[in-house]
Design a protein around this motif. Structure first.
Motif, PDB file in Angstrom:
ATOM      1  N   SER A   1      -0.397   8.027 -14.802  1.00 17.35           N
ATOM      2  CA  SER A   1       0.225   8.951 -13.852  1.00 17.35           C
ATOM      3  C   SER A   1      -0.451   8.710 -12.501  1.00 17.35           C
ATOM      4  N   LEU A   2       0.249   8.082 -11.590  1.00 15.12           N
ATOM      5  CA  LEU A   2      -0.374   7.660 -10.319  1.00 15.12           C
ATOM      6  C   LEU A   2      -0.788   8.856  -9.463  1.00 15.12           C
ATOM      7  N   ASP A   3      -0.059   9.987  -9.556  1.00 19.53           N
ATOM      8  CA  ASP A   3      -0.466  11.158  -8.773  1.00 19.53           C
ATOM      9  C   ASP A   3      -1.821  11.681  -9.245  1.00 19.53           C
ATOM     10  N   LYS A   4      -2.029  11.686 -10.574  1.00 18.81           N
ATOM     11  CA  LYS A   4      -3.321  12.169 -11.103  1.00 18.81           C
ATOM     12  C   LYS A   4      -4.437  11.185 -10.775  1.00 18.81           C
ATOM     13  N   PHE A   5      -4.118   9.886 -10.806  1.00 15.65           N
ATOM     14  CA  PHE A   5      -5.150   8.897 -10.471  1.00 15.65           C
ATOM     15  C   PHE A   5      -5.557   9.041  -8.998  1.00 15.65           C
ATOM     16  N   GLU A   6      -4.588   9.304  -8.139  1.00  9.47           N
ATOM     17  CA  GLU A   6      -4.902   9.501  -6.707  1.00  9.47           C
ATOM     18  C   GLU A   6      -5.894  10.659  -6.543  1.00  9.47           C
ATOM     19  N   VAL A   7      -5.644  11.753  -7.270  1.00  6.80           N
ATOM     20  CA  VAL A   7      -6.548  12.916  -7.204  1.00  6.80           C
ATOM     21  C   VAL A   7      -7.933  12.537  -7.729  1.00  6.80           C
TER      22      VAL A   7
ATOM     23  N   ILE B   1       0.873  -1.175   0.000  1.00  7.80           N
ATOM     24  CA  ILE B   1       0.000   0.000   0.000  1.00  7.80           C
ATOM     25  C   ILE B   1       0.906   1.220   0.000  1.00  7.80           C
ATOM     26  N   TYR B   2       0.686   2.104  -0.996  1.00  7.55           N
ATOM     27  CA  TYR B   2       1.516   3.310  -1.079  1.00  7.55           C
ATOM     28  C   TYR B   2       0.596   4.497  -1.309  1.00  7.55           C
ATOM     29  N   ARG B   3       0.634   5.465  -0.412  1.00  5.84           N
ATOM     30  CA  ARG B   3      -0.260   6.632  -0.463  1.00  5.84           C
ATOM     31  C   ARG B   3      -1.718   6.219  -0.727  1.00  5.84           C
ATOM     32  N   GLY B   4      -2.149   5.133  -0.063  1.00  7.50           N
ATOM     33  CA  GLY B   4      -3.555   4.728  -0.143  1.00  7.50           C
ATOM     34  C   GLY B   4      -3.909   3.881  -1.346  1.00  7.50           C
TER      35      GLY B   4
ATOM     36  N   HIS C   1      -7.279  10.055 -20.604  1.00 14.04           N
ATOM     37  CA  HIS C   1      -6.558  11.291 -20.978  1.00 14.04           C
ATOM     38  C   HIS C   1      -6.352  12.220 -19.775  1.00 14.04           C
ATOM     39  N   LYS C   2      -7.204  12.069 -18.758  1.00 14.66           N
ATOM     40  CA  LYS C   2      -7.029  12.898 -17.550  1.00 14.66           C
ATOM     41  C   LYS C   2      -5.925  12.356 -16.644  1.00 14.66           C
ATOM     42  N   ILE C   3      -5.653  11.043 -16.746  1.00 12.09           N
ATOM     43  CA  ILE C   3      -4.719  10.433 -15.783  1.00 12.09           C
ATOM     44  C   ILE C   3      -3.469   9.862 -16.438  1.00 12.09           C
ATOM     45  N   LYS C   4      -3.288  10.179 -17.743  1.00 12.84           N
ATOM     46  CA  LYS C   4      -2.094   9.633 -18.407  1.00 12.84           C
ATOM     47  C   LYS C   4      -0.868  10.458 -18.003  1.00 12.84           C
TER      48      LYS C   4
ATOM     49  N   PRO D   1       1.103  18.938  -5.548  1.00 20.04           N
ATOM     50  CA  PRO D   1       1.924  19.136  -4.354  1.00 20.04           C
ATOM     51  C   PRO D   1       2.675  17.873  -3.925  1.00 20.04           C
ATOM     52  N   PHE D   2       2.062  16.709  -4.154  1.00 20.14           N
ATOM     53  CA  PHE D   2       2.697  15.465  -3.675  1.00 20.14           C
ATOM     54  C   PHE D   2       3.284  14.635  -4.820  1.00 20.14           C
ATOM     55  N   SER D   3       3.360  15.231  -6.035  1.00 19.19           N
ATOM     56  CA  SER D   3       3.850  14.467  -7.193  1.00 19.19           C
ATOM     57  C   SER D   3       5.197  13.811  -6.943  1.00 19.19           C
ATOM     58  N   LYS D   4       6.092  14.560  -6.317  1.00 14.12           N
ATOM     59  CA  LYS D   4       7.463  14.054  -6.115  1.00 14.12           C
ATOM     60  C   LYS D   4       7.456  12.739  -5.326  1.00 14.12           C
ATOM     61  N   GLU D   5       6.441  12.595  -4.452  1.00  9.01           N
ATOM     62  CA  GLU D   5       6.379  11.359  -3.655  1.00  9.01           C
ATOM     63  C   GLU D   5       6.080  10.143  -4.539  1.00  9.01           C
ATOM     64  N   TRP D   6       5.473  10.405  -5.703  1.00  3.38           N
ATOM     65  CA  TRP D   6       5.132   9.290  -6.597  1.00  3.38           C
ATOM     66  C   TRP D   6       6.285   8.905  -7.522  1.00  3.38           C
ATOM     67  N   VAL D   7       7.322   9.744  -7.598  1.00  2.00           N
ATOM     68  CA  VAL D   7       8.421   9.484  -8.535  1.00  2.00           C
ATOM     69  C   VAL D   7       8.998   8.069  -8.394  1.00  2.00           C
TER      70      VAL D   7
END
Length: 926
Positions: free
Chosen positions: A350-356, A215-218, A400-403, A411-417
């Motif tokens: 893009s996992l950061d966009k999917f999280e949002v 589990i990573y960032r939920g 297309h929204k989450i690619k 703000p938290f994108s770097k955590e997904w790198v």
């Protein structure tokens, strides 16, 4: 799972209970405590005749139901089965509406309890399945399904499928279960209650997460498999030994037969790489070229510790190499090899966009279902590549929204790198021995400042006959009216404007800035319309409006209309630049003065979107400069649909030739690039491609490896005597004659026929005439652009029917594979010359003339011959195939150039006969 599930399947005499259609077979399978506890089925008398179509589909006829009970007689039993249960079916709404209707007619209450649709559930739980048909899912899950379209068999298979899916749900991590539950309100199925039960059970038993997940960032993600990398150096290189490889292939491949051509090709690839020399290898059908070049690449990569890039024409071919050829390669070679697939950035999530996106409330069914699919997929995927997913069209819009577009602006994108799939794939590419990519990405890499591919020196270009055209497209530009308009309007949408006003509130004169921006956007849209109006005035002078779609050349001709276009284009570019600069200043001020982490997520995403739009605008300015303001000569043209001008109007600019560009960017920089294809020669000469690719000035190897098939025994080439010469009669008369031949030959071969055309218009008229004649009523006649479905779906449907005829144009000349008896006859309606008026062709021919050459011999003929060879290759796909190729264009016999076509294909007996004799000959030879 303590629930009771009743899995129902019905066979009916039609699709609509409201129109009086009735159930002819009812079946139910009862599941309790995770086991099948009861099965019930009954044929039913519908008191109406069963249609021939339903009889053929289900195997149920009037005789079988004559003494069967009426539905009224089993209604009580049905109701008792359904009591306190989930109603489950594959496409639940169909069975539920039919059954409720019958129950109410019999004086009982319809069913109003919870329901589960196993199609919907399978879409969520098997997000990568090729198909959600019951028969296909049964194959995928190894469930025996011996009698499709019979209710008892279908119900039992659906019940087995349900048990597998319930099991899969229970194995999911608690985090994923809760996320699915929060989304499940928008579904047809009542899964929320079920998911809640599973979650409570997991919390009570404190069950551990299954191995291989984290589990990573939920989000529950599959752990990266590092086993392959560790294995890489376990064994050293073993010298290539032809006999050893043959023995290994015999062990691994069923029905393996020695192919001298395949062994020859392995050696050719190795010679090119070892000698640091470029190569062209034409490998005939049936050689097994993919495995040959992969074996050559693997041995060289391992021995010399060099990376090999393998480029294919499409991402589908990449998939074929990854899932079919590479596993075979790994089982054949005596040492471990590391391979990876690399595609363009936007293929990856893009996992950061999917999280949002999970935090955004959505009631759109497709979006909710896609989010649920992706939650499951993330527990299974190692690649994060969209091509693994089976998405609906609505799901593709959500993608297309989450690619991944490379803008880590949240703000938290770097955590997904560390978890970013695209980054992971690029890292894998740095370490891989073989990198599989596609022509578009490879070409991008040649001219990009920072390419996606590692710095390689050796490459294999599969389907090499497409590479020059891909390169022309890559080094070219395009500008579409709709694309530009949508991007201007995107800036003007409510959400973006709210954000922009927020950005502008950083400035003192907010009101003036708002007005300035609104004015600029309004002016841009007006100028876009004005630009396409002036283009229309220019093309109207030369346009042929006889058909709806047209391609019209645009060239600097000094006319008043050209000068007007130039002025409007220049004005438009300046305005676009002003607008871009105004937005850029706002964005820079926004990023400079704002604490992004304190902003609502939709504003951060909107800023990100604006950045992307401004990058598009740079491309628009470049394209318009190339078309209207550059002195250097590109080929420029407009593609238009007159019915909807300017909405389907697109401007193109492409170079005349890419030979110098490829020489500079590819051949001069790489040690060895090997092209492989089944069609690289014209009349046994490589000259055409050598010149087009820019290899004429380089030291290179040319090699032809003939097909192992015995074409002289497997194929007969027929040219009928009575077909008129295509250029001597009106088109209508020619189509009439062609249709007569098609009908006669189809009756002789019982269909199983592919007909290749060179124009959509001719295909359509021939199709209509075949239908009109009415002689082939019991044949399935499928036509590209008329019968719905993609090329692959049309091909699959063609193989499904006994008597089928498939009419295809452009894309059907290559890349479709119909082995065996499904295809017995290939008809080529006319030799595949491109129209001389087509802008690219016209420009190429003009240039050849200017340089003192012969446009027909240097361009038109080689292009047509290569296309003809591709078409010819559709018929024989295995050693046991047998069939006819009928050419209805007599120019192959009556012109001097006809011989070039015949000499460019394998030698096959040529039959010239009258139509009646042809029919007799075909029947006899089959």
């Amino acid at each position: 799972m303590g629930n009771k599930y009743v899995v129902v399947d019905l066979e009916t005499n039609g699709n609509s209970p409201k129109k009086g259609d009735r159930i002819i077979q009812f079946a139910a399978v009862v599941i309790e405590d995770g086991k099948i506890v009861e099965e019930y089925s009954s044929l039913l008398n519908p008191l109406q005749p069963i249609s021939p179509f339903i009889e053929e589909l289900t195997g149920i006829n009037d005789e079988m139901v004559e003494s069967a009970p009426l539905f009224d007689e089993i209604a009580e039993k049905v109701q008792s089965l359904l009591k306190d249960a989930y109603f489950v079916a594959h496409n639940v709404m169909f069975d539920l509406s039919f059954l409720s209707d019958e129950l109410e007619q019999a004086g009982f209450e319809g069913f109003y309890g919870p329901i589960i649709d196993t199609v919907e559930m399978a879409r969520i739980l098997f997000p990568t399945a090729d198909s959600y048909k019951l028969t296909d899912l049964a194959i995928q899950e190894n469930i025996e399904h011996d009698r499709p379209h019979q209710a008892d068999s279908d119900a039992y298979v659906t019940a087995e499928l349900l048990l597998i899916m319930l099991n899969k749900l229970e194995e999911l991590p608690l985090q994923t279960i809760r996320q699915l539950e929060s989304l499940s309100g928008a579904l047809k199925s009542d899964l929320d209650q079920l998911l809640d039960q599973i979650a409570i059970k997991q919390q009570k038993t404190n069950s551990f997460m299954r191995e291989g997940l984290e589990i990573y960032r939920g989000l529950a993600l599959k752990l990266e498999d590092t086993g392959k990398a560790a294995k890489k150096n376990l064994q050293d290189y073993i010298e290539f030994n032809e006999k050893d490889i043959e023995d290994r292939m015999r062990q691994v491949l069923p029905n393996y037969v020695t192919r001298a051509g395949q062994q020859e090709m392995i050696q050719d690839v190795l010679k090119c790489f070892n000698g640091n020399i470029h190569g062209l290898i034409e490998a005939g059908t049936g050689i097994g070229k993919s495995l040959a070049y992969l074996l050559g690449a693997a041995y060289f990569a391992k021995k010399e510790k060099k990376q090999i890039v393998v480029s294919t024409f499409t991402t589908q071919l990449q998939e074929q190499l990854t899932h079919k050829d590479l596993p075979i390669l790994e089982s054949i070679i005596p040492f471990p090899i590391m391979s990876t697939v690399l595609k363009g950035r936007n293929h990856y999530i893009s996992l950061d966009k999917f999280e949002v996106s999970l935090k955004e409330q959505d009631d759109n069914y497709d979006i909710v279902l896609t989010k649920m699919q992706i939650l499951i997929w993330l527990t299974e995927t190692q690649t994060g590549d969209k091509d693994e997913l089976n998405l609906s069209s609505g799901g593709l819009k959500f993608w297309h929204k989450i690619k991944n577009n490379g803008n880590f602006s949240l703000p938290f994108s770097k955590e997904w790198v560390p978890k970013d799939f695209y980054r992971r794939t690029r890292n894998a590419a740095q370490k891989a021995d073989i990198i599989i990519t596609n022509h578009a990405l490879m070409l991008n890499n040649l001219t990009a400042d920072k390419g996606l591919l590692p710095n390689y020196e050796y490459a294999i270009i599969d389907e090499g006959h497409h590479f020059e055209k891909n390169a022309i497209k890559h080094f070219g530009h395009q500008f579409s009216y709709v694309g530009a308009k949508l991007s201007f309007q995107a800036i003007g949408t409510y959400e973006q404007k709210q954000l922009l006003y927020k950005l502008l509130s950083n400035f003192d004169e907010v009101h003036d800035e708002k007005n300035k921006l609104n004015r600029l956007l309004a002016d841009l849209l007006l100028e876009l319309d004005e630009l396409f109006r002036t283009i229309l005035r220019y093309v109207k002078r030369t346009a042929n409006k006889s058909s709806n779609k047209a391609s019209i050349r645009i060239k600097r001709d000094g006319s008043i209309q050209w000068n007007q276009m130039e002025i409007v284009a220049e004005r438009f570019i300046f305005l676009l630049k002003d607008c871009k600069n105004a937005l850029l200043q706002s964005l820079e001020a926004f990023y400079g003065k704002t604490d992004i982490s304190a902003l609502p997520m939709n504003q951060v995403l909107a800023a990100d979107r604006i950045k992307g739009i401004l990058e598009e605008w740079d491309k628009y300015m470049l394209t318009l400069r190339q078309i209207f303001l550059r002195e250097e000569e590109n080929i420029t043209w407009l593609e238009v649909d007159w019915k909807s001008f300017p909405h389907q109007a697109v401007l193109y600019a492409q170079p005349h030739s890419v030979s110098e560009l490829l020489l500079t960017h590819l051949f001069a920089k790489k040690k060895s690039v090997v092209f492989a294809s089944a069609t690289l020669t014209v009349n046994n000469s490589f000259d055409y491609y050598v010149k087009a690719l820019g290899l004429a000035e380089t030291n290179h190897v040319e090699k032809q490896i003939p097909s192992p098939f015995q074409y002289d025994k497997q194929v007969r080439l027929i040219v009928p005597d009575e077909v008129p010469e295509i250029n001597n009669v009106p088109l209508g008369e020619y189509i009439e004659a062609v249709t007569g031949h098609i009908v006669t030959i189809a009756q002789a071969t019982s269909g199983r026929m592919l007909i290749l055309f060179t124009s959509n218009e001719m295909l359509k008229k021939t199709y209509e005439l075949i239908k009109e004649k009415g002689s082939l009523l019991d044949y399935a006649i499928l036509a590209q652009g008329i019968t719905t479905g993609s090329r692959m779906r049309l091909t699959r449907n063609f193989q499904r029917y006994d008597k089928a005829i498939l009419l295809g144009t452009n894309s059907f000349w290559e890349g479709i594979d119909i082995p065996g008896e499904d295809l017995t006859c290939l008809i080529i309606v006319r030799l595949p010359f491109s129209s001389p008026d087509e802008p690219l062709n016209e420009a190429k021919n003009e240039r050849i003339k200017t340089l003192g050459g012969n446009p027909f011999l240097e361009n038109s003929l080689p292009e047509a011959v290569l296309r003809f060879k591709q078409g010819f290759g559709r018929l024989i796909r295995t050693e046991t195939d047998k069939g006819f190729i009928v050419i209805l264009d007599r120019r192959i016999l009556t012109t001097t150039y006809g011989e070039t076509f015949l000499k460019s294909i394998p030698h096959v007996p040529l039959i010239r006969k009258k139509l009646d004799d042809i029919e007799f000959f075909i029947k006899e030879w089959i």
